[in-house]
Design a protein around this motif. Structure first.
Motif, PDB file in Angstrom:
ATOM      1  N   GLY A  21       0.816  -1.203   0.000  1.00 60.02           N
ATOM      2  CA  GLY A  21       0.000   0.000   0.000  1.00 60.02           C
ATOM      3  C   GLY A  21       0.852   1.256   0.000  1.00 60.02           C
ATOM      4  N   TYR A  22       0.179   2.383  -0.250  1.00 63.36           N
ATOM      5  CA  TYR A  22       0.862   3.675  -0.317  1.00 63.36           C
ATOM      6  C   TYR A  22       1.554   4.020   0.997  1.00 63.36           C
ATOM      7  N   ASN A  23       0.897   3.682   2.110  1.00 64.51           N
ATOM      8  CA  ASN A  23       1.468   4.051   3.405  1.00 64.51           C
ATOM      9  C   ASN A  23       2.757   3.284   3.703  1.00 64.51           C
ATOM     10  N   ARG A  24       3.015   2.230   2.962  1.00 55.94           N
ATOM     11  CA  ARG A  24       4.249   1.462   3.171  1.00 55.94           C
ATOM     12  C   ARG A  24       5.332   1.835   2.157  1.00 55.94           C
ATOM     13  N   ILE A  25       4.935   2.081   0.910  1.00 50.24           N
ATOM     14  CA  ILE A  25       5.897   2.400  -0.163  1.00 50.24           C
ATOM     15  C   ILE A  25       5.416   3.676  -0.841  1.00 50.24           C
ATOM     16  N   GLU A  26       6.113   4.774  -0.602  1.00 47.92           N
ATOM     17  CA  GLU A  26       5.673   6.060  -1.140  1.00 47.92           C
ATOM     18  C   GLU A  26       6.050   6.275  -2.594  1.00 47.92           C
ATOM     19  N   ASN A  27       7.113   5.647  -3.063  1.00 51.94           N
ATOM     20  CA  ASN A  27       7.552   5.819  -4.448  1.00 51.94           C
ATOM     21  C   ASN A  27       6.622   5.029  -5.370  1.00 51.94           C
ATOM     22  N   ARG A  28       5.904   5.741  -6.232  1.00 53.00           N
ATOM     23  CA  ARG A  28       4.902   5.111  -7.095  1.00 53.00           C
ATOM     24  C   ARG A  28       5.501   4.081  -8.050  1.00 53.00           C
ATOM     25  N   SER A  29       6.595   4.402  -8.707  1.00 49.27           N
ATOM     26  CA  SER A  29       7.175   3.454  -9.673  1.00 49.27           C
ATOM     27  C   SER A  29       7.686   2.196  -8.967  1.00 49.27           C
ATOM     28  N   ALA A  59      -4.720  -1.914  -7.573  1.00 50.73           N
ATOM     29  CA  ALA A  59      -4.902  -0.805  -8.513  1.00 50.73           C
ATOM     30  C   ALA A  59      -5.119   0.508  -7.768  1.00 50.73           C
ATOM     31  N   THR A  60      -5.892   0.465  -6.695  1.00 53.84           N
ATOM     32  CA  THR A  60      -6.103   1.652  -5.873  1.00 53.84           C
ATOM     33  C   THR A  60      -4.795   2.115  -5.256  1.00 53.84           C
ATOM     34  N   SER A  61      -3.980   1.159  -4.870  1.00 54.17           N
ATOM     35  CA  SER A  61      -2.670   1.496  -4.312  1.00 54.17           C
ATOM     36  C   SER A  61      -1.799   2.208  -5.351  1.00 54.17           C
ATOM     37  N   ILE A  62      -1.880   1.752  -6.593  1.00 55.56           N
ATOM     38  CA  ILE A  62      -1.101   2.392  -7.667  1.00 55.56           C
ATOM     39  C   ILE A  62      -1.612   3.805  -7.925  1.00 55.56           C
ATOM     40  N   LEU A  63      -2.925   3.976  -7.897  1.00 55.99           N
ATOM     41  CA  LEU A  63      -3.536   5.267  -8.228  1.00 55.99           C
ATOM     42  C   LEU A  63      -3.741   6.163  -7.014  1.00 55.99           C
ATOM     43  N   TYR A  64      -3.113   5.854  -5.913  1.00 58.65           N
ATOM     44  CA  TYR A  64      -3.355   6.594  -4.673  1.00 58.65           C
ATOM     45  C   TYR A  64      -3.214   8.100  -4.861  1.00 58.65           C
ATOM     46  N   GLU A  65      -2.157   8.526  -5.484  1.00 55.64           N
ATOM     47  CA  GLU A  65      -1.928   9.967  -5.645  1.00 55.64           C
ATOM     48  C   GLU A  65      -3.049  10.628  -6.435  1.00 55.64           C
ATOM     49  N   ASP A  66      -3.584   9.909  -7.426  1.00 53.53           N
ATOM     50  CA  ASP A  66      -4.672  10.471  -8.228  1.00 53.53           C
ATOM     51  C   ASP A  66      -5.995  10.451  -7.479  1.00 53.53           C
ATOM     52  N   LEU A  67      -6.230   9.388  -6.704  1.00 55.41           N
ATOM     53  CA  LEU A  67      -7.508   9.249  -6.019  1.00 55.41           C
ATOM     54  C   LEU A  67      -7.587  10.043  -4.718  1.00 55.41           C
ATOM     55  N   GLN A  68      -6.534  10.018  -3.922  1.00 53.85           N
ATOM     56  CA  GLN A  68      -6.587  10.651  -2.611  1.00 53.85           C
ATOM     57  C   GLN A  68      -5.515  11.705  -2.386  1.00 53.85           C
ATOM     58  N   VAL A  76      -9.228  20.313 -11.094  1.00 53.97           N
ATOM     59  CA  VAL A  76      -9.842  20.184 -12.415  1.00 53.97           C
ATOM     60  C   VAL A  76      -9.286  21.222 -13.374  1.00 53.97           C
ATOM     61  N   ALA A  77      -9.080  22.434 -12.892  1.00 52.54           N
ATOM     62  CA  ALA A  77      -8.582  23.507 -13.745  1.00 52.54           C
ATOM     63  C   ALA A  77      -7.105  23.345 -14.064  1.00 52.54           C
ATOM     64  N   LYS A  78      -6.360  22.711 -13.189  1.00 49.98           N
ATOM     65  CA  LYS A  78      -4.915  22.642 -13.356  1.00 49.98           C
ATOM     66  C   LYS A  78      -4.407  21.308 -13.883  1.00 49.98           C
ATOM     67  N   SER A  79      -5.273  20.299 -13.999  1.00 48.84           N
ATOM     68  CA  SER A  79      -4.854  18.983 -14.475  1.00 48.84           C
ATOM     69  C   SER A  79      -5.550  18.656 -15.781  1.00 48.84           C
ATOM     70  N   ARG A  80      -4.878  17.885 -16.598  1.00 51.72           N
ATOM     71  CA  ARG A  80      -5.454  17.520 -17.883  1.00 51.72           C
ATOM     72  C   ARG A  80      -6.587  16.510 -17.704  1.00 51.72           C
ATOM     73  N   ASP A  81      -6.349  15.445 -16.964  1.00 57.25           N
ATOM     74  CA  ASP A  81      -7.341  14.408 -16.708  1.00 57.25           C
ATOM     75  C   ASP A  81      -7.445  14.152 -15.209  1.00 57.25           C
ATOM     76  N   PRO A  82      -8.108  15.031 -14.475  1.00 53.61           N
ATOM     77  CA  PRO A  82      -8.156  14.860 -13.025  1.00 53.61           C
ATOM     78  C   PRO A  82      -9.098  13.736 -12.603  1.00 53.61           C
ATOM     79  N   ILE A  83      -8.773  13.092 -11.523  1.00 57.57           N
ATOM     80  CA  ILE A  83      -9.650  12.114 -10.895  1.00 57.57           C
ATOM     81  C   ILE A  83     -10.057  12.723  -9.569  1.00 57.57           C
ATOM     82  N   LEU A  84     -11.355  12.916  -9.379  1.00 62.41           N
ATOM     83  CA  LEU A  84     -11.839  13.576  -8.178  1.00 62.41           C
ATOM     84  C   LEU A  84     -12.138  12.554  -7.088  1.00 62.41           C
ATOM     85  N   THR A  85     -11.831  12.927  -5.855  1.00 61.77           N
ATOM     86  CA  THR A  85     -12.207  12.102  -4.718  1.00 61.77           C
ATOM     87  C   THR A  85     -13.700  12.280  -4.491  1.00 61.77           C
TER      88      THR A  85
END
Length: 141
Positions: A21-29, A59-68, A76-85
């Motif tokens: 999970g994100y809380n264990r490994i912060e580096n996305r790649s 998948a949620t763990s991979i997309l953590y930065e986008d989702l949360q 929305v104004a500053k991102s090309r394809d934003p994902i809203l929480t």
């Protein structure tokens, strides 16, 4: 012989996936690489696909930065394809104004809607011409 060859391979996969999970490994790649290795190892050992719920968690763990992770209100104004929480979607809906009110005011500023005595109280909460910044002129029949 791999670590998923035992009878409780699904339970073991669930335990291993929770470690990524994100809380264990912060580096996305790094998270993506470890998740990919885990899934490959599971498929090679069992010949089966992992449980869809576990894949969704990964998948949620991979997309953590986008989702949360990105909580900016102007995402929305500053991102090309934003994902809203969910909270951002609720905030957005609370600030939006329906287009119904705009349909009753002409470009000339005249009121072309149905008279207010025909609306129910609930509709008047939504369509309140007094809150508009345009001057409203009713046509006399």
């Amino acid at each position: 012989m791999g670590r998923f060859t035992c009878n409780n391979h699904q339970e073991l996969f669930q335990q291993e996936s929770s470690k990524l999970g994100y809380n264990r490994i912060e580096n996305r790649s790094e998270r993506i690489q470890l998740i990919d290795q885990l899934i490959e190892e599971y498929v090679n050992d069992t010949g089966l696909r992992p449980d869809p719920r576990q894949l969704e968690r990964l998948a949620t763990s991979i997309l953590y930065e986008d989702l949360q992770g990105d909580r900016r209100p102007d995402k929305v104004a500053k991102s090309r394809d934003p994902i809203l929480t969910l909270a951002q979607v609720k905030r957005r809906h609370s600030k939006e104004v329906g287009s119904g009110i705009l349909e009753v005011i002409g470009s000339d500023g005249r009121y072309y809607g149905i008279d207010s005595d025909r609306h129910s109280g609930k509709e008047m909460m939504i369509i309140n011409p007094k809150k508009l910044s345009l001057p409203i002129q009713k046509e006399n029949p």
